[in-house]
Write a protein that holds these residues in place. Structure first.
Motif, mmCIF file in Angstrom:
data_model
loop_
_atom_site.group_PDB
_atom_site.id
_atom_site.type_symbol
_atom_site.label_atom_id
_atom_site.label_comp_id
_atom_site.label_asym_id
_atom_site.label_seq_id
_atom_site.Cartn_x
_atom_site.Cartn_y
_atom_site.Cartn_z
ATOM 1 N N SER A 7 1.319 -4.526 8.341
ATOM 2 C CA SER A 7 1.122 -5.481 7.254
ATOM 3 C C SER A 7 0.540 -4.743 6.061
ATOM 4 O O SER A 7 0.133 -3.580 6.172
ATOM 5 N N GLY A 8 0.504 -5.431 4.926
ATOM 6 C CA GLY A 8 -0.125 -4.873 3.746
ATOM 7 C C GLY A 8 0.824 -4.335 2.696
ATOM 8 O O GLY A 8 0.386 -3.920 1.622
ATOM 9 N N GLY A 9 2.110 -4.326 2.987
ATOM 10 C CA GLY A 9 3.064 -3.848 2.007
ATOM 11 C C GLY A 9 3.225 -4.827 0.857
ATOM 12 O O GLY A 9 2.692 -5.940 0.879
ATOM 13 N N GLY A 10 3.963 -4.384 -0.138
ATOM 14 C CA GLY A 10 4.200 -5.248 -1.292
ATOM 15 C C GLY A 10 4.630 -4.440 -2.488
ATOM 16 O O GLY A 10 5.010 -3.271 -2.370
ATOM 17 N N VAL A 12 3.705 -2.637 -5.944
ATOM 18 C CA VAL A 12 2.561 -1.993 -6.582
ATOM 19 C C VAL A 12 3.074 -1.146 -7.737
ATOM 20 O O VAL A 12 4.177 -0.587 -7.671
ATOM 21 N N GLN A 13 2.293 -1.078 -8.796
ATOM 22 C CA GLN A 13 2.689 -0.294 -9.960
ATOM 23 C C GLN A 13 2.443 1.196 -9.728
ATOM 24 O O GLN A 13 1.553 1.571 -8.963
ATOM 25 N N PRO A 14 3.214 2.038 -10.377
ATOM 26 C CA PRO A 14 2.956 3.486 -10.274
ATOM 27 C C PRO A 14 1.516 3.801 -10.636
ATOM 28 O O PRO A 14 0.958 3.254 -11.592
ATOM 29 N N GLY A 15 0.914 4.682 -9.842
ATOM 30 C CA GLY A 15 -0.488 5.026 -10.032
ATOM 31 C C GLY A 15 -1.453 4.117 -9.313
ATOM 32 O O GLY A 15 -2.650 4.408 -9.246
ATOM 33 N N GLY A 16 -0.957 3.040 -8.749
ATOM 34 C CA GLY A 16 -1.807 2.077 -8.063
ATOM 35 C C GLY A 16 -2.094 2.468 -6.625
ATOM 36 O O GLY A 16 -1.741 3.559 -6.169
ATOM 37 N N SER A 17 -2.755 1.545 -5.931
ATOM 38 C CA SER A 17 -3.165 1.783 -4.547
ATOM 39 C C SER A 17 -2.744 0.621 -3.662
ATOM 40 O O SER A 17 -2.584 -0.516 -4.123
ATOM 41 N N LEU A 18 -2.629 0.946 -2.380
ATOM 42 C CA LEU A 18 -2.248 -0.057 -1.392
ATOM 43 C C LEU A 18 -2.794 0.399 -0.052
ATOM 44 O O LEU A 18 -2.845 1.612 0.210
ATOM 45 N N ARG A 19 -3.207 -0.547 0.790
ATOM 46 C CA ARG A 19 -3.643 -0.190 2.129
ATOM 47 C C ARG A 19 -2.776 -0.906 3.152
ATOM 48 O O ARG A 19 -2.713 -2.144 3.168
ATOM 49 N N LEU A 20 -2.132 -0.131 3.975
ATOM 50 C CA LEU A 20 -1.314 -0.675 5.051
ATOM 51 C C LEU A 20 -2.119 -0.719 6.341
ATOM 52 O O LEU A 20 -2.963 0.142 6.586
ATOM 53 N N SER A 21 -1.830 -1.719 7.155
ATOM 54 C CA SER A 21 -2.475 -1.859 8.461
ATOM 55 C C SER A 21 -1.426 -1.919 9.545
ATOM 56 O O SER A 21 -0.318 -2.406 9.331
ATOM 57 N N CYS A 22 -1.803 -1.446 10.719
ATOM 58 C CA CYS A 22 -0.939 -1.539 11.894
ATOM 59 C C CYS A 22 -1.815 -1.994 13.056
ATOM 60 O O CYS A 22 -2.677 -1.245 13.522
ATOM 61 N N ALA A 23 -1.598 -3.221 13.493
ATOM 62 C CA ALA A 23 -2.353 -3.787 14.607
ATOM 63 C C ALA A 23 -1.617 -3.495 15.903
ATOM 64 O O ALA A 23 -0.426 -3.797 16.034
ATOM 65 N N THR A 89 8.465 4.397 -2.531
ATOM 66 C CA THR A 89 9.129 3.156 -2.140
ATOM 67 C C THR A 89 9.887 3.363 -0.831
ATOM 68 O O THR A 89 10.729 4.257 -0.727
ATOM 69 N N ALA A 90 9.563 2.558 0.161
ATOM 70 C CA ALA A 90 10.168 2.714 1.491
ATOM 71 C C ALA A 90 9.641 1.621 2.414
ATOM 72 O O ALA A 90 8.705 0.892 2.064
ATOM 73 N N VAL A 91 10.246 1.544 3.591
ATOM 74 C CA VAL A 91 9.678 0.750 4.675
ATOM 75 C C VAL A 91 8.767 1.676 5.478
ATOM 76 O O VAL A 91 9.203 2.751 5.913
ATOM 77 N N TYR A 103 7.140 3.993 20.708
ATOM 78 C CA TYR A 103 7.135 2.609 20.223
ATOM 79 C C TYR A 103 6.965 2.592 18.700
ATOM 80 O O TYR A 103 6.217 3.393 18.139
ATOM 81 N N TRP A 104 7.647 1.632 18.081
ATOM 82 C CA TRP A 104 7.625 1.470 16.629
ATOM 83 C C TRP A 104 7.321 0.020 16.287
ATOM 84 O O TRP A 104 7.730 -0.894 16.996
ATOM 85 N N GLY A 105 6.674 -0.149 15.147
ATOM 86 C CA GLY A 105 6.538 -1.488 14.605
ATOM 87 C C GLY A 105 7.782 -1.839 13.817
ATOM 88 O O GLY A 105 8.710 -1.032 13.673
ATOM 89 N N GLN A 106 7.796 -3.059 13.299
ATOM 90 C CA GLN A 106 8.972 -3.525 12.553
ATOM 91 C C GLN A 106 8.961 -3.021 11.114
ATOM 92 O O GLN A 106 9.993 -3.050 10.438
ATOM 93 N N GLY A 107 7.816 -2.558 10.663
ATOM 94 C CA GLY A 107 7.728 -1.989 9.332
ATOM 95 C C GLY A 107 7.256 -2.975 8.277
ATOM 96 O O GLY A 107 7.366 -4.198 8.445
ATOM 97 N N THR A 108 6.746 -2.411 7.194
ATOM 98 C CA THR A 108 6.335 -3.211 6.045
ATOM 99 C C THR A 108 6.866 -2.526 4.789
ATOM 100 O O THR A 108 6.774 -1.308 4.649
ATOM 101 N N GLN A 109 7.454 -3.317 3.904
ATOM 102 C CA GLN A 109 8.098 -2.763 2.709
ATOM 103 C C GLN A 109 7.059 -2.477 1.628
ATOM 104 O O GLN A 109 6.234 -3.341 1.295
ATOM 105 N N VAL A 110 7.124 -1.276 1.094
ATOM 106 C CA VAL A 110 6.316 -0.895 -0.066
ATOM 107 C C VAL A 110 7.274 -0.569 -1.204
ATOM 108 O O VAL A 110 8.182 0.249 -1.045
#
Length: 114
Positions: A7-10, A12-23, A89-91, A103-110
């Motif tokens: 989770s946590g994808g979305g 984001v503007q260039p130069g920005g930040s994002l935090r992804l989580s994997c439960a 930009t990727a999953v 094992y893999w998760g389903q991914g989150t799009q960034v």
């Protein structure tokens, strides 16, 4: 069974930040290596980072901008992404191995775009 949920994808503007989580669930988690990969449209899957205990390793594309971390109490692995670029930009998927299987998760799009 082993389950990885990102989770946590979305957007984001260039130069920005994002935090992804994997439960994670279905395996002990503590003592297991956890990795982040990404796959951009039309490209091969790319390894980003791995954490094993407190030891971390990064791809050249992630080094200095991304940070992988984990919380064994909540069975969660994180990917902190800073100074993002359109090429990021990727999953993004998390990965682990348990009892000889991968094992893999389903991914989150960034998506990095202005």
């Amino acid at each position: 069974q082993v389950l990885l949920v990102e989770s946590g994808g979305g957007l984001v503007q260039p130069g920005g930040s994002l935090r992804l989580s994997c439960a994670a669930s279905g395996f002990p988690f503590s003592g297991y290596a956890m990795s982040w990969y990404r796959q951009a449209s039309g490209k091969e899957r790319e390894w980003i980072a791995t954490i094993f205990g407190s030891s971390t390793t990064y791809s050249d594309s992630a080094k200095g901008r991304f940070t992988i971390s984990r919380d064994d109490a909540t069975k969660t692995v994180y990917l902190e992404m800073n100074s993002v670029k359109p090429d990021d930009t990727a999953v993004y998927c998390c990965e682990t191995r348990h009892q000889g299987r991968e094992y893999w998760g389903q991914g989150t799009q960034v998506t990095v775009s202005s």
